[in-house]
Write an enzyme that holds these catalytic residues in place. Sequence first.
Site: not given
Ligand code: NAD
Length: 278
Positions: A48, A53, A78, A111
């Site tokens: 994704d 990004y 997106k 998005h």
């Molecule tokens: P997330 O909830 O996946 O959190 C990511 C953070 O969690 C990482 O920086 C890491 O430090 C921590 N983490 C990951 N695995 C872990 C583990 N096993 N143990 C402990 N900590 C851990 O947040 P995200 O990256 O914002 O969301 C996931 C995906 O969603 C993004 O990468 C993106 O592709 C998507 N996203 C979309 C939007 C949107 O507006 N559509 C906004 C934000 C994110």
Amino acid sequence: MTESLVPRIQLNDGYSIPQLGFGVFKVDPGETERIVRDALEVGYRHIDTARIYGNEEGVGRAIAESGIPREELFITTKLWNDDQGTQSVFDAFDRSLERLGLEYLDLYLIHWPTPAQDRYVETWKAFERLRESGRVRSIGVSNFLVPHLERLLAETDVVPVVDQIELHPYHQQPATAAFAAEHDIRIEAWGPLGQGKYPLLELPEVADAAEAHGKTPAQVVIRWHLQRGNIVFPKSNRRERMVENFDVFDFELSEAEMGAITELEREGRVSAHPDEVN
Ligand code: NAD
């Protein structure tokens, strides 16, 4: 551990999507190729990304060098807010596809609704035309709340396959999720781990279940999403966490464990309200 363990979720247009993927929000463009290569080696087949990004090229390079057959991959990107409209959508789509080095995209999302611009209906009609061209298989939206979805359904022909929304135990968006379920729109949960912005992994509802199953708190939260039917793509730059987050198919949370986590809901948004992003 293989990607075949990942269930596929049926979409309303006949295609299906791997329920667990890998997200690359905030993955540094210079490191993206290495990080996505790791994710593909670990077994992820659903990536994704988004134009904003800035890392579509790195994703594309990792895909190209992986040698994985295209049909085994599921790639989402997106459309950024500045590109909403008609011709601007076609141009933005072409550029994304080119950066990704792909002949077709699996899923293209608006998005944000950016309601102050009032262009998401026009944009969606352009998405419908892109879908007809065959260069994108499925089209969906992100950060759409019930009023935005209602308007889209009333004024256009194609029902989005997914709505990708902020969703984690403190912020489960029950109204949007219920509306989506009624209209055969699947939910993709972004920020599935709360983006690390509250001590989700230390809460007893999560930590106790982790201990009971011999798993980590992050695995419990991912498992909670999967059992709720959400599509998720947690992000990590670290390979050992990619492995950890993928290793969630050998245990099942009980009804009581699921319920305790679901009860954590408190409208605890950790990011922007969709009406305020324009
Ligand atoms: P997330 O909830 O996946 O959190 C990511 C953070 O969690 C990482 O920086 C890491 O430090 C921590 N983490 C990951 N695995 C872990 C583990 N096993 N143990 C402990 N900590 C851990 O947040 P995200 O990256 O914002 O969301 C996931 C995906 O969603 C993004 O990468 C993106 O592709 C998507 N996203 C979309 C939007 C949107 O507006 N559509 C906004 C934000 C994110």
